[in-house]
Design a protein around this motif. Structure first.
Motif, PDB file in Angstrom:
ATOM      1  N   PHE A   1      48.786  44.469  42.640  1.00 40.38           N
ATOM      2  CA  PHE A   1      48.591  45.707  41.906  1.00 40.38           C
ATOM      3  C   PHE A   1      49.422  46.793  42.578  1.00 40.38           C
ATOM      4  O   PHE A   1      49.351  46.972  43.792  1.00 40.38           O
ATOM      5  CB  PHE A   1      47.110  46.116  41.886  1.00 40.38           C
ATOM      6  CG  PHE A   1      46.290  45.286  40.952  1.00 40.38           C
ATOM      7  CD1 PHE A   1      46.121  45.676  39.629  1.00 40.38           C
ATOM      8  CD2 PHE A   1      45.707  44.098  41.386  1.00 40.38           C
ATOM      9  CE1 PHE A   1      45.370  44.899  38.757  1.00 40.38           C
ATOM     10  CE2 PHE A   1      44.959  43.321  40.518  1.00 40.38           C
ATOM     11  CZ  PHE A   1      44.786  43.718  39.199  1.00 40.38           C
ATOM     12  N   VAL A   2      50.200  47.514  41.764  1.00 43.13           N
ATOM     13  CA  VAL A   2      51.078  48.560  42.269  1.00 43.13           C
ATOM     14  C   VAL A   2      50.659  49.886  41.652  1.00 43.13           C
ATOM     15  O   VAL A   2      50.453  49.982  40.438  1.00 43.13           O
ATOM     16  CB  VAL A   2      52.561  48.257  41.935  1.00 43.13           C
ATOM     17  CG1 VAL A   2      53.467  49.376  42.423  1.00 43.13           C
ATOM     18  CG2 VAL A   2      52.983  46.926  42.537  1.00 43.13           C
ATOM     19  N   ASP A   3      50.541  50.899  42.512  1.00 41.37           N
ATOM     20  CA  ASP A   3      50.226  52.247  42.053  1.00 41.37           C
ATOM     21  C   ASP A   3      51.454  52.801  41.335  1.00 41.37           C
ATOM     22  O   ASP A   3      52.506  52.989  41.947  1.00 41.37           O
ATOM     23  CB  ASP A   3      49.868  53.124  43.253  1.00 41.37           C
ATOM     24  CG  ASP A   3      49.485  54.537  42.870  1.00 41.37           C
ATOM     25  OD1 ASP A   3      49.567  54.904  41.680  1.00 41.37           O
ATOM     26  OD2 ASP A   3      49.101  55.299  43.788  1.00 41.37           O
ATOM     27  N   ILE A   4      51.335  53.053  40.040  1.00 42.10           N
ATOM     28  CA  ILE A   4      52.473  53.555  39.267  1.00 42.10           C
ATOM     29  C   ILE A   4      52.402  55.072  39.064  1.00 42.10           C
ATOM     30  O   ILE A   4      53.260  55.657  38.420  1.00 42.10           O
ATOM     31  CB  ILE A   4      52.598  52.844  37.906  1.00 42.10           C
ATOM     32  CG1 ILE A   4      51.364  53.086  37.046  1.00 42.10           C
ATOM     33  CG2 ILE A   4      52.864  51.367  38.095  1.00 42.10           C
ATOM     34  CD1 ILE A   4      51.535  52.696  35.596  1.00 42.10           C
ATOM     35  N   GLY A   5      51.388  55.701  39.630  1.00 41.86           N
ATOM     36  CA  GLY A   5      51.246  57.149  39.528  1.00 41.86           C
ATOM     37  C   GLY A   5      50.056  57.544  38.681  1.00 41.86           C
ATOM     38  O   GLY A   5      49.535  56.739  37.895  1.00 41.86           O
ATOM     39  N   LEU A   6      49.618  58.772  38.883  1.00 45.37           N
ATOM     40  CA  LEU A   6      48.491  59.339  38.139  1.00 45.37           C
ATOM     41  C   LEU A   6      47.215  58.511  38.268  1.00 45.37           C
ATOM     42  O   LEU A   6      46.372  58.501  37.382  1.00 45.37           O
ATOM     43  CB  LEU A   6      48.847  59.523  36.659  1.00 45.37           C
ATOM     44  CG  LEU A   6      50.015  60.457  36.363  1.00 45.37           C
ATOM     45  CD1 LEU A   6      50.344  60.430  34.866  1.00 45.37           C
ATOM     46  CD2 LEU A   6      49.724  61.875  36.818  1.00 45.37           C
ATOM     47  N   GLY A   7      47.106  57.773  39.377  1.00 44.60           N
ATOM     48  CA  GLY A   7      45.908  56.987  39.630  1.00 44.60           C
ATOM     49  C   GLY A   7      45.856  55.656  38.900  1.00 44.60           C
ATOM     50  O   GLY A   7      44.829  54.984  38.926  1.00 44.60           O
ATOM     51  N   PHE A   8      46.940  55.263  38.239  1.00 44.61           N
ATOM     52  CA  PHE A   8      46.976  53.994  37.519  1.00 44.61           C
ATOM     53  C   PHE A   8      47.632  52.920  38.382  1.00 44.61           C
ATOM     54  O   PHE A   8      48.622  53.169  39.056  1.00 44.61           O
ATOM     55  CB  PHE A   8      47.750  54.121  36.200  1.00 44.61           C
ATOM     56  CG  PHE A   8      47.044  54.962  35.179  1.00 44.61           C
ATOM     57  CD1 PHE A   8      46.021  54.429  34.407  1.00 44.61           C
ATOM     58  CD2 PHE A   8      47.386  56.291  34.997  1.00 44.61           C
ATOM     59  CE1 PHE A   8      45.359  55.198  33.463  1.00 44.61           C
ATOM     60  CE2 PHE A   8      46.740  57.072  34.063  1.00 44.61           C
ATOM     61  CZ  PHE A   8      45.716  56.526  33.293  1.00 44.61           C
ATOM     62  N   HIS A   9      47.067  51.710  38.315  1.00 47.17           N
ATOM     63  CA  HIS A   9      47.610  50.552  39.016  1.00 47.17           C
ATOM     64  C   HIS A   9      47.889  49.473  37.977  1.00 47.17           C
ATOM     65  O   HIS A   9      47.084  49.248  37.078  1.00 47.17           O
ATOM     66  CB  HIS A   9      46.627  50.025  40.058  1.00 47.17           C
ATOM     67  CG  HIS A   9      46.407  50.982  41.190  1.00 47.17           C
ATOM     68  ND1 HIS A   9      45.635  52.112  41.073  1.00 47.17           N
ATOM     69  CD2 HIS A   9      46.894  50.977  42.449  1.00 47.17           C
ATOM     70  CE1 HIS A   9      45.632  52.758  42.231  1.00 47.17           C
ATOM     71  NE2 HIS A   9      46.393  52.091  43.081  1.00 47.17           N
ATOM     72  N   VAL A  10      49.049  48.825  38.132  1.00 46.72           N
ATOM     73  CA  VAL A  10      49.445  47.777  37.186  1.00 46.72           C
ATOM     74  C   VAL A  10      49.593  46.471  37.953  1.00 46.72           C
ATOM     75  O   VAL A  10      50.137  46.447  39.055  1.00 46.72           O
ATOM     76  CB  VAL A  10      50.771  48.138  36.488  1.00 46.72           C
ATOM     77  CG1 VAL A  10      51.278  46.996  35.628  1.00 46.72           C
ATOM     78  CG2 VAL A  10      50.603  49.393  35.646  1.00 46.72           C
ATOM     79  N   GLU A  11      49.110  45.392  37.339  1.00 46.88           N
ATOM     80  CA  GLU A  11      49.249  44.074  37.947  1.00 46.88           C
ATOM     81  C   GLU A  11      50.647  43.542  37.647  1.00 46.88           C
ATOM     82  O   GLU A  11      51.068  43.483  36.497  1.00 46.88           O
ATOM     83  CB  GLU A  11      48.199  43.117  37.390  1.00 46.88           C
ATOM     84  CG  GLU A  11      48.223  41.755  38.044  1.00 46.88           C
ATOM     85  CD  GLU A  11      47.117  40.842  37.531  1.00 46.88           C
ATOM     86  OE1 GLU A  11      47.064  39.702  37.981  1.00 46.88           O
ATOM     87  OE2 GLU A  11      46.323  41.283  36.679  1.00 46.88           O
ATOM     88  N   PHE A  12      51.366  43.197  38.709  1.00 40.80           N
ATOM     89  CA  PHE A  12      52.722  42.669  38.591  1.00 40.80           C
ATOM     90  C   PHE A  12      52.830  41.333  39.315  1.00 40.80           C
ATOM     91  O   PHE A  12      52.115  41.084  40.284  1.00 40.80           O
ATOM     92  CB  PHE A  12      53.731  43.606  39.278  1.00 40.80           C
ATOM     93  CG  PHE A  12      54.017  44.885  38.559  1.00 40.80           C
ATOM     94  CD1 PHE A  12      54.524  44.900  37.267  1.00 40.80           C
ATOM     95  CD2 PHE A  12      53.836  46.110  39.205  1.00 40.80           C
ATOM     96  CE1 PHE A  12      54.821  46.095  36.626  1.00 40.80           C
ATOM     97  CE2 PHE A  12      54.143  47.301  38.581  1.00 40.80           C
ATOM     98  CZ  PHE A  12      54.629  47.290  37.281  1.00 40.80           C
ATOM     99  N   THR A  13      53.767  40.512  38.851  1.00 40.30           N
ATOM    100  CA  THR A  13      54.194  39.386  39.682  1.00 40.30           C
ATOM    101  C   THR A  13      55.131  39.983  40.736  1.00 40.30           C
ATOM    102  O   THR A  13      55.531  41.151  40.633  1.00 40.30           O
ATOM    103  CB  THR A  13      54.965  38.334  38.857  1.00 40.30           C
ATOM    104  OG1 THR A  13      56.169  38.932  38.368  1.00 40.30           O
ATOM    105  CG2 THR A  13      54.126  37.779  37.726  1.00 40.30           C
ATOM    106  N   TRP A  14      55.499  39.181  41.718  1.00 37.67           N
ATOM    107  CA  TRP A  14      56.392  39.698  42.761  1.00 37.67           C
ATOM    108  C   TRP A  14      57.703  40.198  42.170  1.00 37.67           C
ATOM    109  O   TRP A  14      58.191  41.266  42.528  1.00 37.67           O
ATOM    110  CB  TRP A  14      56.667  38.623  43.812  1.00 37.67           C
ATOM    111  CG  TRP A  14      55.496  38.286  44.674  1.00 37.67           C
ATOM    112  CD1 TRP A  14      54.341  38.994  44.831  1.00 37.67           C
ATOM    113  CD2 TRP A  14      55.360  37.145  45.506  1.00 37.67           C
ATOM    114  NE1 TRP A  14      53.505  38.362  45.703  1.00 37.67           N
ATOM    115  CE2 TRP A  14      54.109  37.219  46.130  1.00 37.67           C
ATOM    116  CE3 TRP A  14      56.169  36.047  45.769  1.00 37.67           C
ATOM    117  CZ2 TRP A  14      53.650  36.268  47.025  1.00 37.67           C
ATOM    118  CZ3 TRP A  14      55.712  35.086  46.664  1.00 37.67           C
ATOM    119  CH2 TRP A  14      54.464  35.194  47.280  1.00 37.67           C
ATOM    120  N   GLN A  15      58.283  39.419  41.268  1.00 41.15           N
ATOM    121  CA  GLN A  15      59.571  39.800  40.674  1.00 41.15           C
ATOM    122  C   GLN A  15      59.437  41.064  39.824  1.00 41.15           C
ATOM    123  O   GLN A  15      60.304  41.944  39.862  1.00 41.15           O
ATOM    124  CB  GLN A  15      60.156  38.645  39.850  1.00 41.15           C
ATOM    125  CG  GLN A  15      60.667  37.500  40.687  1.00 41.15           C
ATOM    126  CD  GLN A  15      61.662  37.963  41.743  1.00 41.15           C
ATOM    127  OE1 GLN A  15      62.607  38.692  41.442  1.00 41.15           O
ATOM    128  NE2 GLN A  15      61.435  37.562  42.978  1.00 41.15           N
TER     129      GLN A  15
END
Length: 148
Positions: free
Chosen positions: A87-101
């Motif tokens: 999970f990466v913090d994309i800003g404004l308190g939102f986190h998105v689940e990503f693969t490594w790539q």
């Protein structure tokens, strides 16, 4: 009498210029430097994340244990059975689940944007410093002081 009036007017102009520098330009400069420093910190965070993801990939890590800060410097041990998604913090308190790539792609886009913003703030800082120098030069001329 005319000399006294002229001197008083000159002092009023000097005061206005000094107020402009102190109340407008210097706070703008401090704010721009703080904003750029914040961007540098974000840039460092994304660079660290990128290095961590690359290390996970290079070492083929599929699970791991870590200490997690629960708040107020209270930690607990956590186990991550699958590290393929983060999970990466994309800003404004939102986190998105990503693969490594996907995360690495997002990081490269974000790093480019941060670099542009840092460059913009660097130009703004240089511009404000030039304005301060220009106003100070104007004050020096009003006071008929020799050039530094």
């Amino acid at each position: 009498m005319a000399m006294a009036v002229e001197a008083r007017l000159r002092q009023e102009k000097v005061k206005k210029f000094e107020d402009f520098v102190d109340r407008r330009l210097k706070p703008d400069l401090v704010n721009a430097i703080a904003q750029r420093d914040n961007l540098f910190q974000q840039q460092k965070t994304f660079l660290d994340l990128k290095k961590n993801i690359e290390n996970l990939e290079k070492n083929g890590v599929t699970s791991m244990r870590s200490m997690v800060n629960l708040g107020s410097e209270v930690y607990m041990q956590a186990e991550m059975p699958d590290t393929k998604h983060i999970f990466v913090d994309i800003g404004l308190g939102f986190h998105v689940e990503f693969t490594w790539q996907e995360a690495l792609q997002f990081i490269s886009v974000r790093e480019a944007r941060l670099a542009r913003q840092i460059d913009e703030y660097t130009h703004l800082i240089a511009s404000i410093k030039a304005q301060i120098k220009l106003v100070c030069e104007g004050i020096r001329e009003l006071l008929q002081l020799p050039a530094e």
